[in-house]
Design a protein around this motif. Structure first.
Motif, PDB file in Angstrom:
ATOM      1  N   GLU A  50      -5.805  -6.470  -6.214  1.00 20.07           N
ATOM      2  CA  GLU A  50      -6.338  -6.303  -7.700  1.00 20.07           C
ATOM      3  C   GLU A  50      -4.859  -5.945  -8.134  1.00 20.07           C
ATOM      4  O   GLU A  50      -3.982  -5.745  -9.178  1.00 20.07           O
ATOM      5  CB  GLU A  50      -6.463  -4.782  -7.796  1.00 20.07           C
ATOM      6  CG  GLU A  50      -8.267  -5.784  -7.742  1.00 20.07           C
ATOM      7  CD  GLU A  50      -9.267  -4.330  -8.013  1.00 20.07           C
ATOM      8  OE1 GLU A  50      -9.076  -2.840  -8.007  1.00 20.07           O
ATOM      9  OE2 GLU A  50     -10.785  -4.396  -7.357  1.00 20.07           O
ATOM     10  N   ASN A  51      -3.783  -4.854  -7.026  1.00 19.92           N
ATOM     11  CA  ASN A  51      -2.184  -4.434  -7.992  1.00 19.92           C
ATOM     12  C   ASN A  51      -1.356  -5.416  -7.076  1.00 19.92           C
ATOM     13  O   ASN A  51       0.533  -4.974  -7.735  1.00 19.92           O
ATOM     14  CB  ASN A  51      -2.344  -2.921  -7.310  1.00 19.92           C
ATOM     15  CG  ASN A  51      -3.236  -1.846  -8.176  1.00 19.92           C
ATOM     16  OD1 ASN A  51      -2.879  -1.707  -8.921  1.00 19.92           O
ATOM     17  ND2 ASN A  51      -4.256  -1.310  -7.184  1.00 19.92           N
ATOM     18  N   SER A  84       0.922  -1.403   0.431  1.00 23.99           N
ATOM     19  CA  SER A  84      -0.367  -0.247   0.129  1.00 23.99           C
ATOM     20  C   SER A  84       0.648   0.982   0.086  1.00 23.99           C
ATOM     21  O   SER A  84       0.190   2.462  -0.663  1.00 23.99           O
ATOM     22  CB  SER A  84      -0.949   0.185   1.472  1.00 23.99           C
ATOM     23  OG  SER A  84      -0.307   0.558   2.532  1.00 23.99           O
ATOM     24  N   SER A 122      -8.165  -2.766  -3.453  1.00 18.59           N
ATOM     25  CA  SER A 122      -6.971  -2.368  -4.305  1.00 18.59           C
ATOM     26  C   SER A 122      -5.536  -3.167  -4.704  1.00 18.59           C
ATOM     27  O   SER A 122      -4.966  -3.371  -5.492  1.00 18.59           O
ATOM     28  CB  SER A 122      -6.701  -0.948  -3.765  1.00 18.59           C
ATOM     29  OG  SER A 122      -6.180  -0.245  -4.518  1.00 18.59           O
ATOM     30  N   CYS A 123      -4.960  -3.076  -2.903  1.00 21.86           N
ATOM     31  CA  CYS A 123      -3.816  -4.030  -2.577  1.00 21.86           C
ATOM     32  C   CYS A 123      -4.134  -5.737  -3.867  1.00 21.86           C
ATOM     33  O   CYS A 123      -2.570  -5.713  -3.946  1.00 21.86           O
ATOM     34  CB  CYS A 123      -3.694  -4.551  -1.640  1.00 21.86           C
ATOM     35  SG  CYS A 123      -3.048  -2.521  -0.755  1.00 21.86           S
ATOM     36  N   GLU A 177     -11.943  -2.005   0.550  1.00 27.14           N
ATOM     37  CA  GLU A 177     -11.663  -1.005  -0.556  1.00 27.14           C
ATOM     38  C   GLU A 177     -10.258  -1.043  -0.181  1.00 27.14           C
ATOM     39  O   GLU A 177      -9.510  -1.438  -0.982  1.00 27.14           O
ATOM     40  CB  GLU A 177     -12.374   0.090  -0.670  1.00 27.14           C
ATOM     41  CG  GLU A 177     -13.415   0.188  -0.789  1.00 27.14           C
ATOM     42  CD  GLU A 177     -13.925   1.518  -1.471  1.00 27.14           C
ATOM     43  OE1 GLU A 177     -12.522   2.560  -1.016  1.00 27.14           O
ATOM     44  OE2 GLU A 177     -14.422   2.242  -1.345  1.00 27.14           O
TER      45      GLU A 177
END
Length: 373
Positions: A131-132, A70, A128-129, A124
């Motif tokens: 997905e990335n 992150s 996000s982490c 969220e």
């Protein structure tokens, strides 16, 4: 005060100085060592205003890390992909330099892995982490030749967090006190002079020398190198802010099963094991304005939050007591890129470590020394 120094003291410590380094922290001492390597016959003086390094070098959490996933995603908000990769490379270079210079045993280095935890009430960030993850792994693969981040189940019985961690298998931890003591000993062994309790009040370039005025004596040096990080705004006009980090450590906990370095809430909280204790720090996001300060101190707002995290998330089923708390001062700015540059012909600075002093400090110190050639 000037007249209190003997001929011997002036001659030994304050005469014919080639390099003066201001700040005896990670950057300053690594800078002095690199200067000695490049100029074996040079007279090198390190000045430190405290009885120990004043900022964060002996007050940090001892994370040997180059960024959680992150944090790296956050870096990409202000840096390009290439800039972020170069920054990670600098952090890794600094860590390798520390280990090579001092030896892993001498700094208490352990590779217990690094874990990023995600609170259940912030799905969220976890998504996000996740997905990335492949994207970040691909960016870092040319540097480390392996996938840095993987996913593991919650095996330490933390409460209130997502069932899975994001794990960095390359992250480690070290003993901050042992590291700085080993750096000090290495400098003394190399003939570098280090004086504590000496604060630089002002300086002025005078031809081929720099005139330095301190709280105890004035003297001349050929080159002046500033390594004061969070306190550098006194000398450097670039965008740099001092920020305070508050930390606490528990008393020893019997059969403590937690091992590793742990990041929580985008790195605003961080904890680790040390000698059967839990060391926990962070919380400046609770009041950014109050923690943007060069004053040491503790606040009930932050300390109460750290204690709450211990009780509800980290050690929910384990009795524990707080041993002690403290604070340190870091140097940050709009980007985590350090400032390493010449301020004039004979004055240089290596500052703004962006909260990554352990990782990038040795690298900044070496680059700072290299500016003088």
């Amino acid at each position: 005060m000037e007249n209190s120094f003997s001929y011997w003291e002036r001659d030994t410590y304050f005469t014919n100085i080639d390099f003066t380094v201001v700040g005896a922290g990670i950057v300053g001492l690594n800078c002095a060592l690199e200067l000695k390597r490049k100029h074996p016959k040079a007279k090198i003086l390190v000045l430190e205003r405290g009885i120990l390094p004043k900022g964060a070098s002996t007050k940090n959490a001892g994370f040997a890390c180059f960024g959680s996933i992150s944090e790296l995603l956050d870096d990409l908000q202000t840096l390009s992909e290439e800039e972020m990769i170069r920054l990670v490379e600098k952090r890794d270079s600094g860590l390798q330099q520390l280990k090579n210079t001092l030896g892993e045993d001498n700094i208490g280095y352990k590779t217990y892995k690094g874990y990023e935890l995600f609170l259940k009430d912030d799905p969220e960030l976890f998504e996000s982490c996740m997905e990335n993850r492949d994207y970040i792994n691909e960016l870092l693969f040319p540097l480390f030749k392996t996938e840095v981040f993987s996913v593991e189940k919650n095996s330490f019985s933390f409460s209130g967090i997502h069932d899975h961690y994001m794990v960095n298998h390359l992250e480690g931890q070290l003993n901050t006190g042992k590291m700085m003591d080993a750096l000090y000993s290495k400098c003394v062994e190399e003939g570098i002079k280090i004086l504590y309790g000496v604060e630089v009040a002002s300086y002025e370039e005078t031809g081929e020398n720099v005139s330095v005025k301190t709280n105890v004596i004035s003297f001349n040096t050929k080159k002046l190198l500033l390594a004061t990080n969070g306190f550098a705004s006194k000398f450097v006009n670039d965008e740099i802010k001092p920020v305070r980090a508050q930390v606490l450590v528990t008393k020893p906990i019997k059969n403590l099963h937690i091992k590793g370095t742990f990041h929580l809430d985008k790195g605003y909280y961080y904890f680790r094991n040390i000698n059967d204790r839990i060391l926990l720090g962070g919380g400046r996001n609770l009041d950014f304005n109050a923690e943007e300060t060069s004053e040491f101190g503790l606040t009930s707002l932050v300390q109460d939050k750290l204690k709450e995290l211990l009780k509800t998330v980290i050690l929910p089923q384990t009795p524990h007591e707080i041993d002690t708390s403290w604070s340190g001062i870091m140097g940050v700015g709009s980007t985590k890129e350090p400032i390493i540059k010449a301020l004039s012909h004979n004055i240089f600075c290596g500052v703004r470590l962006g909260g990554m002093g352990i990782a990038i400090g040795a690298h900044v110190g070496k680059e700072l020394a290299n500016l003088t050639t």
